[in-house]
Enzyme design. Structure first.
Site, short mmCIF file in Angstrom:
data_model
loop_
_atom_site.label_atom_id
_atom_site.label_comp_id
_atom_site.label_asym_id
_atom_site.label_seq_id
_atom_site.Cartn_x
_atom_site.Cartn_y
_atom_site.Cartn_z
N GLY A 103 8.36 1.69 8.57
CA GLY A 103 8.21 0.43 7.85
C GLY A 103 7.21 0.56 6.71
N LYS A 104 7.04 -0.50 5.97
CA LYS A 104 6.11 -0.51 4.86
C LYS A 104 4.74 -1.01 5.32
CE LYS A 104 9.47 -1.07 1.12
NZ LYS A 104 9.87 -1.88 -0.05
N VAL A 105 3.72 -0.59 4.54
CA VAL A 105 2.35 -0.97 4.83
C VAL A 105 1.84 -1.83 3.67
CG1 VAL A 105 0.03 -0.13 5.37
CG2 VAL A 105 2.03 1.19 6.09
N ASP A 110 0.65 14.07 16.53
CA ASP A 110 1.16 14.02 15.15
C ASP A 110 -0.02 14.06 14.17
OD1 ASP A 110 3.18 14.03 13.29
OD2 ASP A 110 3.29 11.86 13.15
N ILE A 119 0.83 -1.20 0.00
CA ILE A 119 0.00 0.00 0.00
C ILE A 119 0.86 1.25 0.00
CG2 ILE A 119 -1.71 1.30 1.30
CD1 ILE A 119 -2.79 -1.31 2.37
N GLY A 120 1.84 1.30 0.84
CA GLY A 120 2.69 2.49 0.93
C GLY A 120 3.78 2.29 1.96
N LYS A 121 4.44 3.39 2.28
CA LYS A 121 5.55 3.37 3.22
C LYS A 121 5.20 4.21 4.43
CE LYS A 121 10.47 4.45 3.72
NZ LYS A 121 11.66 5.05 3.09
N LYS A 140 1.23 -3.07 9.15
CA LYS A 140 2.45 -2.27 9.18
C LYS A 140 3.55 -3.19 9.69
CE LYS A 140 2.23 1.81 11.03
NZ LYS A 140 2.21 2.87 12.07
N THR A 178 6.22 5.49 8.59
CA THR A 178 7.36 6.19 9.17
C THR A 178 8.53 5.25 9.42
OG1 THR A 178 5.80 7.69 10.24
CG2 THR A 178 8.06 7.70 11.05
#
Length: 1341
Positions: free
Chosen positions: A39-41, A156, A33-35, A56, A37
């Site tokens: 690690g990758k998702v 955040d 799906i994406g990256k 994650k 903070t």
């Protein structure tokens, strides 16, 4: 390690990775799906029910464990909510090859983040409409409300952490830096988050350790996210994250790029979220009632479907690259990235094009980005930001500690660190010269340098560090004031020397002050003020209700601090800043070490100065004299005299008259009103000047290191020069002339070190270098300082003439100063002009002669010496030095280094209080000295201190004259760059060699880099080349006797040298440790042997002593027994024997220290008369048996190891044929007190009495033999032999007198090598082992 986030405490093993389930049994990865903070998702599917989720995947990196665990704990703790992502669990996939992985399985949000949505729309020329933005913000607010209700701060909040589902749902994610509170009122103080979205109060926690924030920091972040939803990017997105941390707290709250394109409610919502004072910022609950958010009510389902449709449409568009904004955590160390990646050149020497336009453009662009520091080689340019910056925290101090200059952006800390490292590495004094115009930031730069040097010095004494940091604040309160161009202008020159040990530990400080502007006490120019301390003390005493104690008025301000506006008293009483400054000054006094009595005396003198200024004079007209004066306001006179503890009559007399001594006669003359006013003002100036000088001397006394430390270690200094800057006002007088001459001297010092000396050595060493032209101000300095026709010499000469006037002075200047630097303007009589290095200045000569004379009548000095205030007496009893300051005094105080190690502080010598350090060349007659002569000697003294050390230059630049932040005036900056020679400095630093080192010194300093420690290389060119090549340096040049290096070469060499020395120190530490351990082992073994020898000798001595005592006692007992035997033998069978006393047994126990016991026994016959004569000493048994066939004597002997009893008992053959057992009675041996066993005193000589009573011829006494050990059996053999020998010579004794050893004795059984004597009718045990009470008592004893 304590967890950062409050409720949970970090423990790397808390998660129990091995106990987590394996994800491969349940989940299967489908796609990326994406990256995230850390690690990758991935999108995953559940193998059991086919449901989808997001995972994650994180590597269990040690420095991320705390954030992983924080997110896990919060997700597990937090109840489900529609606007918070669901948590399905944590899994651990073990992999011994590459390390395990943590799987956080969360709810799948296929819609992506709102940031991706907005950027996709903007790329297509569209944007989110306001209704959809309000719906997204509404969902985010609900999620935040759920978090806050569960006492969790997200910390955040940003577009990337607000995810969307395909159905249009809004979810908050990423709780890695969230904080869980223990109470809804508890605040946090950890500066953490993504810089663009961080609230000002969160950033402030990095700089101010007493700052904190609450859950409303999420509201600020949500406001920034709202701007992001409108504009596509957060404010300041094109700036480096580090710089945003400087900008956010200082800039006004951001807005949308085009607010006019959005509705008023949306703009108002953003403004409410972005209120900088978080105490006034609304909470999440309040924002849910905002009109912009309330518009969503009733339209949630509609807007959700509309958002889902927009997401569906976006899927058909090209994907947008996701922008990552990394989080920053101030508790985790990080280094600022190289400035070249995001800003202009840090060092102007690296510019390809060197001209004025390029340099100004560089400085202007850097200043716009709040990069106020720029290098010119090893010289630092500092632009005054006119605002507070967050780049001076301990975190930045750690960044600029022993690192290469180019590793971090330019900073004032870097200059301080360079001076410190050179001092430690080269063992040479250093000097940091801070120069620039008034208002350019010199004083603040000096503060920061002192702050960083105390950090680098690592003072063992925390109190000493606090004292040094308080020095500047205290001195500046007395020496600084508000001028027309600077609210905190230094009105004196200050040279602060920080003293260090050879290892770089700060051990003390010393201040030298020059040319205090005392005239400011009595008069200030328009829009200017008196010295700060007068306003501080007035406000502080007013707040403490103590103005009346110091005779100060509460309504009308004293004349010395009154201004034309008439608002001084209102400002003093209403402004909190004055009161806080007064409390800060009191804190400074206390920390540095002033006593309460001293501080009170200082306050009284300051109050006395203010009261003196209120004294007025009026003329007295008489028939014979009309120039007489008097004091019409007696109350002011009384107040001044009372505060100063002097007589008001004497004070009035000193002010209104003066004594003249002529031909031995004293004539008292009255003063005119003008002269009386001059005397009053001269008295005030003298009081303040001497008080300021005393405070400086007192500080030096309290901060001075121990003399033993300085003499033993030969400490080094780092001097910081903070001198008044170049001034050019509308009206410039004598004070500005002296200030600008001093700045000319500093500029000459700069030119000599940067240009003249360098180019001179090029010629001497035969170096081919292009000469650099610069403006030499040596002729101008000669015009000022040379004798006899220099400006100051002419001024002193004119001041000696009583009839001289200011007009004659100007005429004399014009007649003698014929050069291009001096001119006389036409049409202005009392003015003259000087062409300084910084520009033309026009001076007003009015009052210059009087200011230069600075006379103080002797009558005033005499009166002040009579004061009951000891400090005031001291001020006018100590002579002045050539620089016009009080001579240094010593007092019985604890020096600053008293808390240093004992071997440094031993041997302190006490001297009498107020002992003056008198130097004939220092003390001078104040009547013949002028301010100009004081000033000349001050310059000489200052230069003598500066030339000793290696210089480091900080050039402060004032970007504008309006003191406005972020305002850059190209013309003003360019004028300063030209006047200070910065443009030429860039050229010479680029082409030249700033460091010239002799071959011998270079080899001695750096030979470790190319040679081994036992080698001694020659001080030759070859050795220098070997070192330089080994260090891999280039662009260096060798002269005839010196090595020529660039400014960065020395820094690199010093870093390499520190690395080598560091490794050597480690090896030495290990070697010293091993040698110390071996040495200690040997010493310990030697001590153990010595202890054993001492113990052995003592044991032997103790055994011999005790044996001797036992032997003497046995001898005495044997002699006593022998005497008894002789008596019995002499009586023979003719003596009547009573049946009851036929056989008696005497047993005696001798007690010795150490539990040694001797048992002596004897059996003999005694007559009735003998028993009476013994006075009860020998007792007989009540049941005394008849005469036995054999009566045994029981004997015991003692060995060194203990008490052994050797006893015999008689055979049971009585005369009457009955078995009788003779009784035994124990008697203790007589001790020193002569007490028996029962405590009855024994008569001295009772034993001797028995011997004297029975005077019979003594037979030869056989000494009893002592058994040396239980194993020795020879005693029995020798005893038997002796008995046999005696039996052969003598007649047989009677049965009762024969000494035999009982064969049944238990001790004898263990020793005898022969069989025991057989028992005959032995039906009873010996009495020694019997169970009778006496026998038990004896055995126990």
């Amino acid at each position: 390690m304590k967890h950062l986030y409050g409720l949970f405490h970090y423990n790397p093993m808390m998660l129990g990775l091995e106990s987590l389930p394996d994800p491969t049994d349940t989940w299967e990865i489908i796609e990326t799906i994406g990256k995230g903070t850390y690690g990758k998702v991935y999108k995953v599917t559940n193998k059991r029910d086919g449901s989808l989720a997001a995972v994650k995947i994180l590597d269990p990196v040690s420095d991320m464990d705390e954030e992983i665990e924080a997110e896990y704990n919060i997700l597990q703790f937090l109840p489900n909510h529609p606007n918070v992502v669901k948590f399905y669990g944590m899994f651990y996939k073990a992999d011994h090859c590459v390390g395990g992985q943590l799987w956080l399985v969360l709810e799948l949000c296929n819609g992506g983040s709102v940031t991706e949505l907005v950027k996709g729309l903007l790329r297509c020329g569209q944007r989110l409409d306001e209704a959809m933005i309000s719906y997204i913000l509404y969902g985010a607010l609900l999620g935040l409300q759920h978090l806050h209700n569960n006492r969790i701060i997200h910390r955040d909040v940003k577009g990337n952490n607000i995810l969307l589902t395909t159905e249009g749902g809004v979810k908050l994610v990423d709780f890695g830096v969230s904080a869980q509170l223990t109470s809804t009122r508890l605040r946090r103080n950890t500066s953490v988050g993504t810089p663009f979205w961080m609230a000002p109060e969160v950033i402030a926690c990095e700089q101010q350790y007493d700052s904190s924030y609450d859950a409303r920091c999420d509201v600020w972040s949500l406001g920034i996210t709202a701007i992001e939803l409108g504009d596509g990017d957060p404010p300041l997105f094109d700036m480096h994250p580090v710089k945003t941390l400087f900008k956010i707290p200082r800039n006004p709250p951001p807005t949308l790029l085009h607010p006019e394109k959005w509705c008023e409610e949306f703009n108002h919502f953003i403004s409410q979220c972005l209120i900088k004072d978080f105490e006034r910022r609304p909470s999440v609950t309040h924002l849910l009632d905002h009109p912009f958010i309330k518009g969503v009510h009733g339209k949630v389902l509609f807007l959700q479907k509309q958002l889902a449709k927009v997401l569906q449409d976006q899927k058909h568009q090209n994907p947008v690259a996701k922008t990552r904004h990394e989080r920053m955590h101030t508790r985790r160390p990080y280094h600022v990235e190289d400035a070249e990646k995001y800003c202009l050149e840090d060092d102007l020497v690296n510019l390809e094009v060197l001209d004025e336009d390029t340099i100004i453009h560089q400085l202007q662009k850097r200043y716009a980005d709040l990069l106020i520091y720029t290098y010119v080689g090893d010289i630092l340019i500092a632009l005054n930001p006119f605002q507070n910056l967050s780049i001076y925290s301990p975190q930045f101090s750690r960044l600029y500690h022993g690192v290469k200059r180019a590793s971090n952006p330019p900073h004032i800390f870097a200059s301080a660190d360079a001076a410190y490292q050179c001092m430690v590495t080269l063992s040479k004094d250093q000097c940091i010269v801070i120069s620039g115009e008034s208002g350019s930031g010199k004083t603040e730069s000096a503060h920061l340098i002192v702050q960083h040097l105390t950090f680098l010095g690592k003072a063992n004494n925390q109190t000493l560090r606090e004292k040094i940091l308080q020095v500047n604040s205290l001195v500046e309160a007395f020496g600084n004031s508000c001028t027309a161009i600077n609210d905190n202008s230094s009105r004196f020159g200050k040279y602060l020397e920080m003293m260090f040990t050879p290892t770089g530990v700060v051990m003390g400080a010393r201040i030298s002050e020059y040319l205090l502007e005392k005239s400011r006490v009595i008069k200030q120019a328009a829009r200017e003020k008196n010295f700060h301390i007068f306003y501080y003390i007035y406000a502080g005493l007013h707040h403490q209700k103590k103005l009346s104690d110091f005779r100060l008025p509460e309504e009308k301000p004293p004349r010395y601090i009154a201004d034309e506006t008439g608002r001084v008293m209102h400002d003093i009483t209403s402004k909190e800043s004055y009161r806080r400054q007064f409390e800060a000054i009191q804190h400074c006094f206390r920390i540095i070490g002033f006593t309460d009595k001293e501080v009170h005396s200082v306050y009284r003198i300051l109050a006395g100065i203010l009261n003196i200024g209120n004294i007025e004079f009026a003329a007295i007209s008489s028939q014979h004299q009309t120039d007489k004066s008097e004091v019409p306001n007696a109350e002011a006179l009384q107040n001044a005299a009372s505060v100063l503890c002097i007589s008001p009559e004497e004070l009035q007399e000193a002010l209104t008259s003066h004594c003249v001594v002529t031909r031995g006669e004293t004539i008292i003359r009255a003063n005119t009103v003008d002269r009386a006013a001059d005397v009053r003002d001269a008295m005030s100036k003298a009081l303040y000047g001497r008080l300021f000088s005393w405070i400086v001397n007192r500080i030096n006394t309290l901060l001075q290191p121990d003399e033993n430390i300085c003499s033993a270690g030969g400490g080094m200094n780092v001097g910081i020069l903070d001198i008044f800057g170049f001034e050019n006002f509308q009206r410039n007088s004598f004070e500005q002339l002296c200030i600008n001459i001093a700045n000319e001297q500093i500029q000459y010092y700069f030119n000599q070190h940067v240009f003249a000396l360098e180019q001179m050595e090029y010629q001497n060493e035969g170096i081919d270098a292009v000469p650099v032209e610069y403006e030499d101000n040596r002729p101008l300095l000669d015009m000022f300082l040379q004798k006899p026709l220099g400006l100051l010499a002419l001024l002193d000469e004119e001041s000696r003439f009583p009839q001289a006037t200011d007009q004659t002075l100007v005429d004399k200047f014009e007649d003698n100063l014929r050069c291009k630097y001096f001119w006389r303007p036409k049409g202005v009589e009392l003015c003259f002009g000087i062409q300084h290095y910084a520009g033309k200045v026009l001076y007003d000569a009015s009052g210059v002669l009087e200011k230069n004379r600075d006379t103080l009548p002797a009558d005033v000095v005499v009166v002040l010496r009579t004061s009951e205030n000891k400090l005031l007496q001291q001020l006018f009893s100590i002579p002045l030095t050539k620089t016009g300051n009080l001579a240094q005094t010593r007092a019985r105080i604890t020096v600053a280094s008293s808390s240093l190690p004992p071997h440094f502080s031993a041997g302190k010598a006490k001297v009498d209080t107020l002992e003056v350090i008198r130097h004939p060349e220092e003390t001078t007659n104040m009547k013949r000295q002028t301010v100009a002569s004081y000033f000349r000697y001050s310059l000489m003294d200052l230069l003598s201190k500066m030339v000793v050390g290696q210089p480091h230059f900080v050039r402060c630049i004032k970007p504008n004259d309006d003191r406005e932040a972020l305002q850059f005036s190209r013309e003003r900056v360019l004028a300063q760059l030209r006047s200070t020679g910065i443009l030429e400095t860039v050229s010479i630093r680029r082409q030249g060699y700033s460091h010239r080192i002799l071959f011998e010194e270079f080899v001695k300093r750096y030979y470790y880099l190319a040679f081994t420690a036992h080698q001694t290389p020659l001080a030759s060119k070859e050795s220098c080349v070997a070192i330089l090549e080994k260090s891999r340096l280039d662009h260096w040049v060798l002269g005839k006797t010196k090595v020529f290096l660039k400014y960065y070469h020395v820094e690199q060499l010093n870093l390499l040298l520190r690395e080598v020395i560091g490794r050597v120190v480690v090896l030495q530490a290990y070697t010293k440790g091993w040698l110390g351990a071996r040495r200690y082992k040997r010493v310990r073994e030697k001590r153990e042997k010595g202890a054993i020898a001492i113990q052995s000798a003592w044991r032997g001595y103790d055994a011999r002593r005790k044996f001797k005592k036992i032997s003497n006692r046995r001898n005495e007992s044997a002699a006593h027994n022998q005497a008894g035997d002789t008596s019995n033998q002499s009586s023979g069978p003719h003596s009547p024997v009573a049946a009851g006393t036929r056989g008696s047994a005497e047993v005696q126990d001798c007690s010795e220290p150490g539990d040694h016991k001797v048992l002596r026994g004897s059996v003999h016959r005694r007559s009735h008369s003998q028993a009476e004569s013994n006075n009860g000493r020998t007792q007989t048994s009540s049941n005394s048996p008849a005469v036995t066939e054999k009566n045994g004597h029981s004997q015991a002997q003692s060995s060194p190891k203990g008490c052994d009893i050797f006893a015999g008992h008689a055979n049971k053959h009585s005369v009457s044929g009955t078995d009788l057992l003779s009784s035994r009675i124990c008697h203790p041996a007589p001790d020193q007190q002569g007490l028996s066993l029962w405590g009855a005193p024994q008569k001295p000589g009772s034993e001797n009495g028995l011997a004297q009573k029975h005077r019979t011829p003594r037979r030869r006494c056989q000494q009893p033999k002592m058994l040396s050990s239980p194993e020795d059996t020879m005693y029995y053999n020798q005893l038997n032999g002796t008995l046999e020998y005696q039996g052969s010579k003598r007649k047989p004794r009677k049965l009762g007198q024969i000494k035999v050893l009982d064969g049944e004795d238990e001790y004898y059984k263990s020793l005898s090598p022969v069989d025991c004597i057989p028992e005959e009718n032995n039906s009873a045990h010996p009495s020694f082992f019997s169970s009778s009470s006496k026998g038990d008592s004896f055995a126990q004893h």
